[in-house]
Structure formats: structure tokens, C-alpha cells
Write an enzyme that holds these catalytic residues in place. Structure first.
Site, PDB file in Angstrom:
ATOM      1  N   GLY B  43       0.904  -1.203  -0.146  1.00 56.66           N
ATOM      2  CA  GLY B  43       0.034   0.034   0.057  1.00 56.66           C
ATOM      3  C   GLY B  43       0.910   1.251   0.025  1.00 56.66           C
ATOM      4  O   GLY B  43       0.534   2.170  -0.769  1.00 56.66           O
ATOM      5  N   ASP B  64      10.437  -6.986  -1.329  1.00 56.31           N
ATOM      6  CA  ASP B  64       9.076  -7.474  -0.729  1.00 56.31           C
ATOM      7  C   ASP B  64       9.139  -9.120  -0.937  1.00 56.31           C
ATOM      8  O   ASP B  64       9.708  -9.517  -2.084  1.00 56.31           O
ATOM      9  CB  ASP B  64       7.894  -6.910  -1.625  1.00 56.31           C
ATOM     10  CG  ASP B  64       6.814  -7.011  -0.904  1.00 56.31           C
ATOM     11  OD1 ASP B  64       5.940  -6.053  -0.508  1.00 56.31           O
ATOM     12  OD2 ASP B  64       6.580  -8.074  -0.402  1.00 56.31           O
ATOM     13  N   LEU B  73      -5.597  -5.261  -4.404  1.00 52.19           N
ATOM     14  CA  LEU B  73      -5.626  -4.151  -5.754  1.00 52.19           C
ATOM     15  C   LEU B  73      -6.504  -3.055  -5.178  1.00 52.19           C
ATOM     16  O   LEU B  73      -6.406  -2.090  -5.863  1.00 52.19           O
ATOM     17  CB  LEU B  73      -6.031  -5.066  -6.658  1.00 52.19           C
ATOM     18  CG  LEU B  73      -5.357  -6.272  -7.291  1.00 52.19           C
ATOM     19  CD1 LEU B  73      -6.005  -7.086  -8.434  1.00 52.19           C
ATOM     20  CD2 LEU B  73      -3.921  -5.942  -7.515  1.00 52.19           C
ATOM     21  N   CYS B 175      13.446   6.855  19.738  1.00 54.42           N
ATOM     22  CA  CYS B 175      13.221   7.791  20.562  1.00 54.42           C
ATOM     23  C   CYS B 175      11.720   8.235  20.737  1.00 54.42           C
ATOM     24  O   CYS B 175      11.268   8.618  21.943  1.00 54.42           O
ATOM     25  CB  CYS B 175      13.963   8.994  20.168  1.00 54.42           C
ATOM     26  SG  CYS B 175      15.524   9.238  19.709  1.00 54.42           S
ATOM     27  N   CYS B 189      -3.437  -4.632   8.530  1.00 57.19           N
ATOM     28  CA  CYS B 189      -4.550  -4.339   7.798  1.00 57.19           C
ATOM     29  C   CYS B 189      -5.644  -5.554   7.444  1.00 57.19           C
ATOM     30  O   CYS B 189      -6.860  -5.309   7.007  1.00 57.19           O
ATOM     31  CB  CYS B 189      -4.053  -3.762   6.389  1.00 57.19           C
ATOM     32  SG  CYS B 189      -3.162  -2.154   6.448  1.00 57.19           S
ATOM     33  N   CYS B 246      18.457   6.683  24.538  1.00 58.85           N
ATOM     34  CA  CYS B 246      17.878   5.838  23.429  1.00 58.85           C
ATOM     35  C   CYS B 246      18.769   4.765  23.420  1.00 58.85           C
ATOM     36  O   CYS B 246      20.182   4.864  23.047  1.00 58.85           O
ATOM     37  CB  CYS B 246      17.756   6.743  21.977  1.00 58.85           C
ATOM     38  SG  CYS B 246      17.273   5.601  20.582  1.00 58.85           S
TER      39      CYS B 246
END
Lengths: 92, 271
Positions: B43, B64, B73, B175, B189, B246
Site C-alpha cells: 500500500g 518485498d 488491488l 526515541c 490491515c 535511546c
């Protein structure tokens, strides 16, 4: 005093809305508000506080300033503050 | 700057950049000589790949490990119906080839492993985080901080987006959020659904940041987190600071990824 609580992503879902206006006694700290929220909303329970500190998975802003760089849980809120509470999200 | 010069076709293709104040032919050359690693071709990756390729970013790495599914799609606009079942990296590579022959694509059909993350990001001028999972997001943050590579971060949830740019001189993602939520606690999703156009908006903002980084133009979102709320159509920017404690960019930050538990909460082991 009046404080505006703002929730994002999963926290918004847990609370059911983005903004909650709330009255608190003078001198209320961020930690006290977070404990109250965990108590009040089942889906926030255990999500905000860990071992008495802010969980490392969330960020809390007092009127745009990070609680981490103020006094953390001990940060005292002021009338008119906006407390924004948000988790990271990962969707892509 | 090398002596790369623009040919007649390129002068035409990129003419709206070339006549633009603060970009011009020099800026376009920078883009053509520049490189970006886009991690995730879903996306967020779709609009990022589209706009970086169209802008003429000369070398694009696309990572990917998924294949295109029909349910993608609705929002992953570089993949077509005929691509269902194909690796996303391959489909994305073909999209770029069709759009702009100037672009060299390095398609990588895999998930980035911690062992290769530093070398991989160091090979690019900018990295764009378009992934869908916390372990890879934290790994990219850590690797880019160590290697000094700017990282354009974007992430989505249902109707909301979070965007920021993590510069080598900090602050970094840790941080903001030192550790990732436990696996399974933040739904993805596929579980919650997502407004199809949402990643388009967020990805375009990431691509904007990446182009600015390559051009050295304007003010990036370094030290600022932008919240986008599609339901209200509102944008809200909040500043954030480097955390001196951090575990990555702080005073005693790590200098390799070996001690990080990316399979768990991405916590950094203390010495």
C-alpha cells in the site's frame, strides 16, 4: 482544571472516540491520569503503564511536548493542557 | 557531481522539474544519480515507487517477499489484476520499466535479514520504510542510524497515518517508541481493514520527503511526527526530541544489530 485527552490508532478504538474533555483537581500528574484511564477503559488496561513507568511502546505528549523529556509520570498537568496518547502503528 | 548530462528525451520528460526553482537541471541530475531503497511494495510502497520512478530517481531497490493478492488491488495501485499470484517485487519492477526506462531497478524478493540490513541500506542514498511489520521497521531504523542513511517512515492504521523522517543525526524511531508492541497486539490491515486511498496519501508524503532528501531541499519531518486522519481530513504535527538514553542513537547506543531481539519486542540487550 480542564484537560483535553486525545487518543490515536488502537487507543482511540479502546476509548471509542478521539477526544475526551475531563476535569481534574489541580496538581494532577500524567501518571494519575494514565492510571485512571487504564481503570476506566478495559482495552487500555495494561497498555499505558509498566512497572510504574510509561510503557516503552507508547508516547505521551503534554501540549505537544514529550512526557519523557518533562518529568515522565510525575509531570504535573495544567489547566487547558492537551494530553496526546499514541502507540506506534505498523501497517503498510 | 559527475558529468552526467541530460539528453533531449530527458530534458522533455523532466522539463517541469528543470524549469522549477530550486530543482533545475542540477537537481534533476541529482535525482538521476541518486538511489532509494523502498522496503515493501504494498500500500505505501506503490505510490512511493510510482513517484520516485516518475521523478527519475536513477536507482531503485525494491524489497518485498509477498505475492500479489486480489485483496491488495483496492490500494496497491502499481499491481494489476493480471499480477495476482506474482511476486510483488517482480510486478513492481515491471511497473517501473513501463513507466520510466531511465530507472535501474534492483528487485529483491525476500524479507530483509538482520545480518544483511546494514550493508543493504548503506548501498542507497535514502531508505523508504513501507513495510507492514514492526520487526522490519525497527531493523531499518537501527541499520539506517548506524550506517548514517536517512529513513522516510510512514505507517497506517485503518483511517490514520503516521509519517516522519529519521535523519542520521537523530532523533530516531526508538526515541519515539523505544520498543515494539508485543507481536499480535497491534492488528494489521488484513485484520482491521484499511481505507484504500489512505496509503496513497501517506506514501505520497514519504515520497515527497525522499525526493527532498535527495535534492537537499526544504525542511524535512526530522524531529516531527505528522499524524494524518483521513476521517477528519486533518494533519497534526508534533515535535519530538532525541532521547539521550535511546538504545540506538543515544549516548551509549548500539553499533551493530547482533544484540537486538527482532523476533520479540525488538528490545536491545543491555551490556
Amino acid at each position: 482544571m480542564n484537560v483535553e485527552l486525545r487518543f490515536f490508532a488502537t487507543f482511540r478504538q479502546a476509548v471509542g472516540r478521539k477526544v475526551v474533555e475531563r476535569e481534574f483537581p489541580e496538581g494532577t500528574t500524567i501518571g494519575e491520569v494514565l492510571y485512571e484511564l487504564e481503570e476506566e477503559y478495559d482495552d487500555l488496561s495494561g497498555q499505558l503503564i509498566e512497572d510504574g513507568e510509561l510503557r516503552p511502546h507508547i508516547n505521551v505528549l503534554k501540549s505537544g511536548r514529550e512526557a519523557l523529556h518533562l518529568d515522565g509520570m510525575e509531570t504535573v498537568l495544567e489547566d487547558g493542557d492537551r494530553l496526546s496518547i499514541f502507540p506506534p502503528v505498523a501497517g503498510g | 557531481m559527475s558529468d552526467l548530462s541530460l539528453d533531449a528525451t530527458q530534458l522533455d520528460r523532466y522539463s517541469r522539474h528543470i524549469i522549477l526553482d530550486d530543482v533545475g537541471p542540477e537537481g534533476q541530475k541529482r535525482l538521476l544519480e541518486g538511489s532509494a531503497l523502498v522496503v515493501g511494495a504494498g500500500g505505501l510502497g506503490a505510490p512511493v515507487i510510482q513517484y520516485l520512478a516518475a521523478a527519475g530517481v536513477g536507482r531503485l531497490g525494491i524489497v518485498d517477499d509477498d505475492v500479489v493478492e486480489r485483496s491488495n488491488l483496492q490500494r496497491q495501485v502499481i499491481h494489476r489484476d493480471a499480477d495476482v499470484g506474482r511476486p510483488k517485487a517482480e510486478s513492481a519492477e515491471e511497473f517501473v520499466a513501463d513507466l520510466n526506462p531511465d530507472i535501474e531497478v534492483e528487485a529483491m524478493e525476500r524479507r530483509i535479514a538482520p545480518e544483511e540490513a546494514r550493508n543493504l541500506v548503506a548501498d542507497y542514498d535514502v531508505v523508504v520504510d513501507c513495510t507492514d511489520n514492526f520487526p522490519t521497521r525497527y531493523m531499518l531504523n537501527d541499520a539506517c542510524q548506524i550506517e548514517g542513511v536517512p529513513l522516510c517512515h510512514g505507517a497506517i492504521y485503518k483511517f490514520e497515518g503516521q509519517i516522519t523522517t529519521l535523519s542520521p543525526d537523530g532523533p530516531c524511531y526508538r526515541c519515539l517508541f523505544p520498543e515494539a508492541p508485543e507481536p499480535g497486539t497491534v492488528p494489521d490491515c488484513a485484520t482491521t481493514g484499511v481505507l484504500g486511498v489512505l496509503p496513497g496519501t501517506v506514501g505520497c508524503l514519504q515520497a515527497t520527503e525522499a525526493v527532498k532528501v535527495l535534492l537537499g531541499l526544504g525542511e524535512t519531518l526530522t524531529g516531527r511526527l505528522l499524524f494524518y486522519d483521513a476521517r477528519e481530513l486533518s494533519f497534526e504535527t508534533v515535535p519530538y526530541q532525541r532521547n539521550p538514553d535511546c538504545p540506538v542513537c543515544g549516548d551509549d547506543g548500539i553499533d551493530d544489530l547482533a544484540g537486538v531481539d527482532y523476533d520479540g519486542g525488538c528490545g536491545v540487550a543491555s551490556d
